[in-house]
Design a protein around this motif. Structure first.
Motif, PDB file in Angstrom:
ATOM      1  N   LEU A  39       0.802  -1.224   0.000  1.00 55.01           N
ATOM      2  CA  LEU A  39       0.000   0.000   0.000  1.00 55.01           C
ATOM      3  C   LEU A  39       0.833   1.271   0.000  1.00 55.01           C
ATOM      4  O   LEU A  39       0.319   2.354  -0.295  1.00 55.01           O
ATOM      5  CB  LEU A  39      -0.945   0.002   1.215  1.00 55.01           C
ATOM      6  N   ARG A  62     -15.026  -1.690  -2.444  1.00 55.74           N
ATOM      7  CA  ARG A  62     -14.523  -2.252  -1.183  1.00 55.74           C
ATOM      8  C   ARG A  62     -12.996  -2.235  -1.162  1.00 55.74           C
ATOM      9  O   ARG A  62     -12.379  -1.890  -0.152  1.00 55.74           O
ATOM     10  CB  ARG A  62     -15.045  -3.677  -1.000  1.00 55.74           C
ATOM     11  N   ILE A  63     -12.379  -2.627  -2.285  1.00 48.99           N
ATOM     12  CA  ILE A  63     -10.915  -2.598  -2.376  1.00 48.99           C
ATOM     13  C   ILE A  63     -10.420  -1.160  -2.340  1.00 48.99           C
ATOM     14  O   ILE A  63      -9.419  -0.846  -1.692  1.00 48.99           O
ATOM     15  CB  ILE A  63     -10.457  -3.310  -3.659  1.00 48.99           C
ATOM     16  N   ARG A  65     -11.802   1.334  -0.823  1.00 45.29           N
ATOM     17  CA  ARG A  65     -11.935   1.855   0.533  1.00 45.29           C
ATOM     18  C   ARG A  65     -10.759   1.425   1.412  1.00 45.29           C
ATOM     19  O   ARG A  65     -10.291   2.197   2.264  1.00 45.29           O
ATOM     20  CB  ARG A  65     -13.249   1.373   1.159  1.00 45.29           C
ATOM     21  N   ARG A  66     -10.257   0.217   1.216  1.00 47.40           N
ATOM     22  CA  ARG A  66      -9.109  -0.240   2.006  1.00 47.40           C
ATOM     23  C   ARG A  66      -7.896   0.645   1.733  1.00 47.40           C
ATOM     24  O   ARG A  66      -7.157   1.017   2.649  1.00 47.40           O
ATOM     25  CB  ARG A  66      -8.787  -1.707   1.703  1.00 47.40           C
ATOM     26  N   ASP A  69      -8.704   4.249   3.170  1.00 49.26           N
ATOM     27  CA  ASP A  69      -8.653   4.256   4.636  1.00 49.26           C
ATOM     28  C   ASP A  69      -7.217   4.205   5.134  1.00 49.26           C
ATOM     29  O   ASP A  69      -6.873   4.831   6.143  1.00 49.26           O
ATOM     30  CB  ASP A  69      -9.437   3.069   5.206  1.00 49.26           C
ATOM     31  N   ALA A  70      -6.359   3.445   4.432  1.00 49.73           N
ATOM     32  CA  ALA A  70      -4.956   3.332   4.839  1.00 49.73           C
ATOM     33  C   ALA A  70      -4.253   4.674   4.775  1.00 49.73           C
ATOM     34  O   ALA A  70      -3.276   4.905   5.499  1.00 49.73           O
ATOM     35  CB  ALA A  70      -4.235   2.316   3.958  1.00 49.73           C
ATOM     36  N   ASP A 107      -8.545  -1.992  -9.338  1.00 50.67           N
ATOM     37  CA  ASP A 107      -8.243  -2.672  -8.073  1.00 50.67           C
ATOM     38  C   ASP A 107      -6.757  -2.597  -7.738  1.00 50.67           C
ATOM     39  O   ASP A 107      -6.383  -2.543  -6.567  1.00 50.67           O
ATOM     40  CB  ASP A 107      -8.674  -4.136  -8.140  1.00 50.67           C
TER      41      ASP A 107
END
Length: 300
Positions: A39, A62-63, A65-66, A69-70, A107
């Motif tokens: 990331l 969803r991917i 958002r990860r 968020d990181a 993605d």
């Protein structure tokens, strides 16, 4: 093109104290590369764009958002992928026309490279909207630089066909291209794909399999196509994203006896110049060299 040049010129002409600061986004579609695993493999500019964009178009929210968020990014995210693209594009184009700044991400890696986005970029460009690339991680480039294969010329070929017959047909079409070939492949198909490629391209053709790039279990295995096919046939299907790279064909040294025999045969029925031209074309050698050799053979 002129707008892109003026934008770059504007940035380079700014005071040194502000060159590293985030700049307000111009309206347009930003094609943003995201990490392929780690990331932290995201550029400062990409983070700036994702923070400021009016909306982020993501292959899988969803991917996305990860990732967001990181990096503590709170932004509007909506899905854009192959299944809803036709429905969403008119609305996206309307937003661009109203002056929105939109970011397109996949993605992992660079959008459009075996990922959704081409039709949107094409239609946005045709409609006169600005397309701004935000470069970054790319699995094909990461695989290329770790492979040890020639990198001065390469061809990205996407995914191989799922069936053996299709793979062999595609391999035959690409066999003589003088460049490193780069494919994406899945773990369950890797062994059979390597076997087909070995059969068509030659068992001794150099290759590399790079997987899980930038991740904890990153691995690059190098060898001939035969060696790699045998290894993966005897082991469990590898996990993770896979980049398969195949070196360019090795140029075979010309056999002078073959050239001489071809010239002698041609000289039996053709004038010297015509015979030399025919053999030159056959062996891809200069006509002058073939003619000089024909003279030598005739005099001898």
């Amino acid at each position: 093109m002129s707008s892109d040049i003026s934008s770059s010129s504007r940035l380079s002409g700014e005071p040194k104290s502000t060159r590293g600061a985030a700049q307000p986004l111009d309206p347009g579609l930003y094609v943003v590369s995201t990490p392929i695993g780690n990331l932290r493999d995201i550029t400062l500019r990409a983070l700036d764009v994702l923070r400021q964009a009016d909306e982020i178009l993501a292959e899988d929210t969803r991917i996305a958002r990860r990732l967001l968020d990181a990096h503590d990014i709170r932004a509007k995210v909506s899905p854009y992928h192959d299944h809803n693209g036709a429905i969403r594009r008119p609305d996206i184009l309307e937003k661009l026309a109203s002056g929105a700044s939109l970011a397109l991400i996949s993605d992992a890696g660079t959008p459009l490279v075996s990922d959704p986005g081409y039709k949107l970029v094409h239609e946005a460009s045709e409609s006169g909207h600005k397309i701004i690339p935000v470069p970054g991680a790319s699995a094909l480039l990461a695989g290329l630089v770790t492979s040890g294969l020639p990198s001065d010329r390469f061809m990205f070929c996407g995914f191989l066909p799922a069936k053996s017959k299709g793979r062999q047909s595609e391999a035959a079409r690409l066999a003589e291209i003088p460049a490193t070939l780069v494919f994406y492949e899945t773990g369950p198909r890797l062994a059979s794909s390597l076997a087909d490629l070995s059969e068509v391209l030659g068992k001794d053709r150099t290759a590399a399999v790079a997987r899980e790039l930038t991740k904890l279990f990153e691995e690059t295995r190098r060898g001939t196509l035969e060696e790699l096919a045998q290894h993966y046939a005897e082991s469990s299907p590898p996990k993770g994203e896979i980049v398969l790279l195949i070196g360019p064909p090795v140029e075979q040294a010309l056999d002078q006896d073959q050239i001489d025999n071809a010239l002698k045969t041609a000289l039996e029925t053709l004038p010297m110049k015509q015979a030399a031209n025919q053999v030159a074309a056959q062996f891809n050698i200069p006509k002058r060299d073939a003619y000089q050799r024909a003279l030598t053979l005739k005099d001898g």
